[in-house]
Scaffold this motif. Structure first.
Motif, PDB file in Angstrom:
ATOM      1  N   UNK A  97       0.842  -1.205   0.000  1.00 18.86           N
ATOM      2  CA  UNK A  97       0.000   0.000   0.000  1.00 18.86           C
ATOM      3  C   UNK A  97       0.872   1.248   0.000  1.00 18.86           C
ATOM      4  N   UNK A  98       0.275   2.318  -0.498  1.00 19.26           N
ATOM      5  CA  UNK A  98       0.934   3.606  -0.276  1.00 19.26           C
ATOM      6  C   UNK A  98      -0.114   4.617   0.155  1.00 19.26           C
ATOM      7  N   UNK A  99       0.319   5.543   1.001  1.00 14.07           N
ATOM      8  CA  UNK A  99      -0.584   6.583   1.499  1.00 14.07           C
ATOM      9  C   UNK A  99       0.005   7.935   1.120  1.00 14.07           C
ATOM     10  N   UNK A 100      -0.673   8.635   0.205  1.00  7.75           N
ATOM     11  CA  UNK A 100      -0.171   9.953  -0.185  1.00  7.75           C
ATOM     12  C   UNK A 100      -1.201  11.027   0.105  1.00  7.75           C
ATOM     13  N   UNK A 101      -2.436  10.592   0.376  1.00  7.17           N
ATOM     14  CA  UNK A 101      -3.496  11.554   0.661  1.00  7.17           C
ATOM     15  C   UNK A 101      -4.320  10.986   1.807  1.00  7.17           C
ATOM     16  N   UNK A 102      -4.230  11.655   2.929  1.00 10.58           N
ATOM     17  CA  UNK A 102      -4.908  11.176   4.132  1.00 10.58           C
ATOM     18  C   UNK A 102      -6.415  11.018   3.883  1.00 10.58           C
ATOM     19  N   UNK A 103      -6.986  11.949   3.142  1.00 13.55           N
ATOM     20  CA  UNK A 103      -8.429  11.915   2.908  1.00 13.55           C
ATOM     21  C   UNK A 103      -8.809  10.698   2.061  1.00 13.55           C
ATOM     22  N   UNK A 104      -7.963  10.366   1.103  1.00 15.90           N
ATOM     23  CA  UNK A 104      -8.265   9.230   0.229  1.00 15.90           C
ATOM     24  C   UNK A 104      -7.956   7.900   0.915  1.00 15.90           C
ATOM     25  N   UNK A 105      -6.965   7.914   1.800  1.00  9.87           N
ATOM     26  CA  UNK A 105      -6.592   6.690   2.511  1.00  9.87           C
ATOM     27  C   UNK A 105      -5.585   5.894   1.707  1.00  9.87           C
ATOM     28  N   UNK A 106      -5.126   4.757   2.259  1.00  9.15           N
ATOM     29  CA  UNK A 106      -4.105   3.957   1.577  1.00  9.15           C
ATOM     30  C   UNK A 106      -4.621   3.420   0.243  1.00  9.15           C
ATOM     31  N   UNK A 107      -3.739   3.404  -0.748  1.00 10.48           N
ATOM     32  CA  UNK A 107      -4.081   2.880  -2.067  1.00 10.48           C
ATOM     33  C   UNK A 107      -3.249   1.625  -2.311  1.00 10.48           C
ATOM     34  N   UNK A 108      -3.899   0.562  -2.768  1.00 11.50           N
ATOM     35  CA  UNK A 108      -3.187  -0.699  -2.984  1.00 11.50           C
ATOM     36  C   UNK A 108      -2.347  -0.635  -4.258  1.00 11.50           C
ATOM     37  N   UNK A 109      -1.116  -1.139  -4.160  1.00  8.58           N
ATOM     38  CA  UNK A 109      -0.258  -1.228  -5.341  1.00  8.58           C
ATOM     39  C   UNK A 109      -0.358  -2.623  -5.949  1.00  8.58           C
ATOM     40  N   UNK A 110      -0.648  -3.591  -5.112  1.00 11.85           N
ATOM     41  CA  UNK A 110      -0.773  -4.955  -5.614  1.00 11.85           C
ATOM     42  C   UNK A 110      -0.420  -5.985  -4.561  1.00 11.85           C
ATOM     43  N   UNK A 111      -0.451  -7.255  -4.993  1.00 12.71           N
ATOM     44  CA  UNK A 111      -0.234  -8.376  -4.068  1.00 12.71           C
ATOM     45  C   UNK A 111       1.087  -9.083  -4.356  1.00 12.71           C
TER      46      UNK A 111
END
Lengths: 233, 148
Positions: free
Chosen positions: A167-181
């Motif tokens: 995961x990466x978190x670049x926007x607190x409002x959007x929350x963590x975004x998955x990059x993959x498994x």
């Protein structure tokens, strides 16, 4: 050996003072040969650092460092939103870690930048993900073209029916975004588009169901995480 | 890091002050380290030492140590000798320092380990300032030749 080499040695010993020191530092700021010379002396004397009595860091000192770094982050809030929050989250995480561990990780983060710099292209940012015992668990490199490469630094046991999700978190409002498994502990590459890769951006790996988190944000335990830094090449 | 700072500033709370400042500085400017020209560890300790020496020189101008704080002094003196003795047998630095005359070696160690200035080293060794400076420069040359 020329005179500047000796002066670099005096500087490394801490002997330069006043105007002489100021003049040396002015030259050092832009003179790469001199920087190399100083680094060489520092390296040669560094055995002496290891002879100091190891001392533990008190809880009070940790608290002070936490609040100071928090304040430092707050002052940069206007120009880089989100940094303060990310630093705070990570401070909580690193709090229990040994001081040397954190320092070593910072060092590792910048050293990795060097290694990456020998190949092309150079990553936009590099993050060293730490486990909760502060040991380095993986390196994340994010490139200009949207590629993100994850290199585990140790074996991670993945139970049947589970997977590792990055995961990466670049926007607190959007929350963590998955990059993959990742199904096991080995190098993996993800293609992302339109995802930022900035300094201090948070990357983390969590344990999720084999098909990934069903709700689009982390549900399992965080195995490791770290903040991105720009490699200085 | 606290140990390295404590040998220079001699008081635990000042050493903690140094480490606090260094940590904040590194957090803000990790990028000022250039990994292509040196080791991260040596760089880190050089920041700790610089910060310690600055604190020491600033405070020695401003105040003397109050009596009631003397008890908290980290044992002063001997730290330089002690550091030399603790160098690993395999250390090239140890081997090369060993080749220096004892007094000249001590001068170098007092600078690096305890953060003493040229003037303080001259006083400690009981030689004129000019002599101390010349000794230190010659010791550096000998050291560089030996380590090369």
């Amino acid at each position: 050996m020329n005179s500047m080499e000796i002066t670099a040695g005096e500087y490394a010993l801490g002997l330069l003072e006043g105007a002489e020191l100021a003049q040396f530092e002015r030259q050092l700021a832009h003179d790469r040969a001199l920087q190399v010379e100083v680094a060489r002396w520092q390296m040669q004397f560094s055995d002496l650092d290891a002879t100091a009595q190891p001392q533990t860091v008190s809880a009070a000192l940790w608290n002070r460092i936490e609040s100071s770094v928090g304040a430092a982050a707050a002052t940069s809030r206007e120009t880089k939103p989100g940094i303060a929050e990310l630093l705070w989250e990570n401070l909580g995480f690193w709090r229990g870690a040994s001081f040397a561990g954190v320092a070593a990780s910072l060092m590792l983060a910048v050293s990795v930048g060097l290694l990456a710099g020998r190949a092309t292209p150079v990553p936009l940012v590099v993050a060293v993900l730490l486990s909760d015992d502060a040991s380095p668990g993986a390196i994340v490199e994010a490139f200009h073209d949207g590629r993100v490469v994850v290199v585990p630094l140790r074996d991670i046991v993945v139970p049947d029916g589970k997977a590792l999700e990055v995961w990466t978190l670049f926007d607190k409002a959007r929350g963590p975004v998955s990059l993959g498994l990742i199904d096991r502990s080995r190098r993996a590459q993800f293609s992302t588009s339109n995802l930022p890769a900035r300094e201090t951006q948070l990357y983390e790996i969590t344990l999720e169901p084999a098909t990934g988190s069903p709700i689009g944000r982390p549900t399992g335990p965080i195995l490791m995480k770290g903040l991105a830094a720009t490699p200085r090449i | 890091m606290i140990g390295v700072a404590a040998r220079i500033v001699r008081r635990r709370e000042l050493a903690e002050e140094v480490v606090h400042d260094v940590f904040v500085q590194i957090w803000r400017h990790a990028g000022s380290f250039n990994p292509s020209i040196g080791s991260g560890r040596a760089w880190l300790y050089s920041i700790v030492r610089n910060r310690s020496i600055n604190l020491l020189r600033d405070s020695s101008r401003e105040q003397s140590t109050p009596e009631d704080e003397i008890a908290t002094l980290v044992e002063a003196g001997g730290a330089a000798e002690d550091a030399f003795q603790k160098l690993a047998e395999s250390s090239a630095l140890r081997r090369c320092l060993q080749q220096l005359d004892a007094k000249r070696r001590l001068g170098l160690l007092l600078a690096y380990v305890e953060g003493l200035s040229h003037g303080e080293i001259a006083a400690r060794l009981g030689v004129p300032l000019g002599t101390a400076k010349a000794w230190l420069r010659r010791s550096l040359i000998a050291l560089r030749d030996c380590l090369a």
